[in-house]
Design a protein around this motif. Structure first.
Motif: not given
Length: 330
Positions: A69-72, A95-97, A304-306
């Motif tokens: 959830v935090s990664s988004f 965040n992922y980008a 979080a995404a990492q």
């Protein structure tokens, strides 16, 4: 006398008349007791599993869901110092980008690929050879050597790295002092060598652990196979290559998967050596990069995404490895 004899049949008849009623009540009580006992038996496993399931849910499932959830999401602070309030917004894949666009993070993933390609096979070969030697018929004091080889695994990673750093740092290392006598000046903490210095620490720490897994698989091989090989005159090398190695394949696959996952989780060794090795930066490994992003830059959403990407890469590599090995065995 006759009156007494006349009352006995009446009493017996009354007893017979009431007996069926009592039988029916007794049967109902027994059925209810049996039903209650059956329900208790069905509930017992869940009662015993509840503490584990609760801890598993709170310490494993919930953190994973929170990380996802935090990664988004992203946190926006209003004002110069955030005094205007904090707003949490849906960020999509931003965040992922940002993580994928970070060359340092991508470089850390590539560095761990190189690390795993070299270190994992070397460690698996070493622990397999040790396991075969200790389980051979000519081995002496195998229990003592098993304990000695397993002992490094009991040393925490931070302590092991500190111990090895005394052998890596010039002026403290007796290895460097001896090498300089012969005109050689090894640099264990240089930009081109520090990765393999870390690999040496990891190999020293985990070879004994993986060796015990393989030994456990070796002990499950039926004795009849060894006796048949002895009757056929097979040498120790032939027994190892034709009997032992094929039958310990499940243990080798298990240790390989553990090692692949552990490679991407490398953290303590790099963090400790960072103080004495200038070549190690704050994003030298993926886990160290996520740690730095979270606790140095306070960007928990990107961290979080990492973390999610690290888990996905480890999962993908494990699946690819198992698919390739299973296809070869088929």
């Amino acid at each position: 006398m006759s009156a007494g004899m006349e009352t006995r049949p009446e009493t017996a008849a009354a007893t017979r008349a009431t007996a069926p009623g009592r039988g029916r009540d007794g049967g109902g009580d027994a059925t209810r007791r049996k039903g209650a006992s059956s329900g208790a038996v069905k509930r017992a496993p869940w009662v015993l599993l509840f503490p584990f399931l609760a801890l598993f849910l709170l310490t494993f499932i919930v953190p994973i869901l929170m990380a996802l959830v935090s990664s988004f999401t992203k946190v926006t602070r209003g004002g110069l110092f955030g005094e205007a309030g904090v707003v949490t917004e849906f960020a999509g894949f931003d965040n992922y980008a940002q993580v994928i666009g970070d060359p340092n993070f991508v470089a850390s993933i590539g560095r761990m690929f190189l690390f795993g390609i070299v270190q994992v096979p070397v460690m698996l070969i070493l622990c397999t050879v040790l396991a075969l030697l200790l389980e051979s018929a000519s081995a002496k004091w195998p229990g003592v050597f098993r304990a000695a080889y397993f002992l490094p695994y009991g040393v925490p990673g931070v302590i092991a790295t500190i111990l090895w750093s005394f052998l890596y740092v010039p002026g403290l290392s007796p290895i460097i002092d001896v090498a300089e006598v012969f005109g050689v000046s090894p640099d264990f903490l240089g930009a081109n060598t520090v990765l393999w210095s870390i690999a040496n620490i990891v190999t020293w720490s985990y070879t004994g652990y993986n060796m015990l897994i393989i030994i456990a698989q070796l002990k499950s091989i039926p004795v009849e196979l060894y006796e048949a090989a002895k009757v056929d005159g097979a040498s120790a090398l032939r027994v190892a290559t034709s009997i032992q190695l094929p039958l310990i394949r499940p243990a080798l696959l298990l240790t390989a998967v553990f090692s692949i996952i552990g490679t991407l989780q490398l953290f303590a060794e790099a963090q400790v050596l960072q103080r004495v090795a200038p070549a190690i930066d704050s994003q030298y490994t993926p886990n160290l990069s996520a740690y730095t992003t979270a606790f140095a830059y306070n960007d928990y959403n990107v961290a979080a995404a990492q973390s999610v990407l690290i888990a996905l890469v480890a999962f993908t590599l494990s699946i690819v490895f198992l698919t390739i090995t299973n296809r070869k065995s088929a």
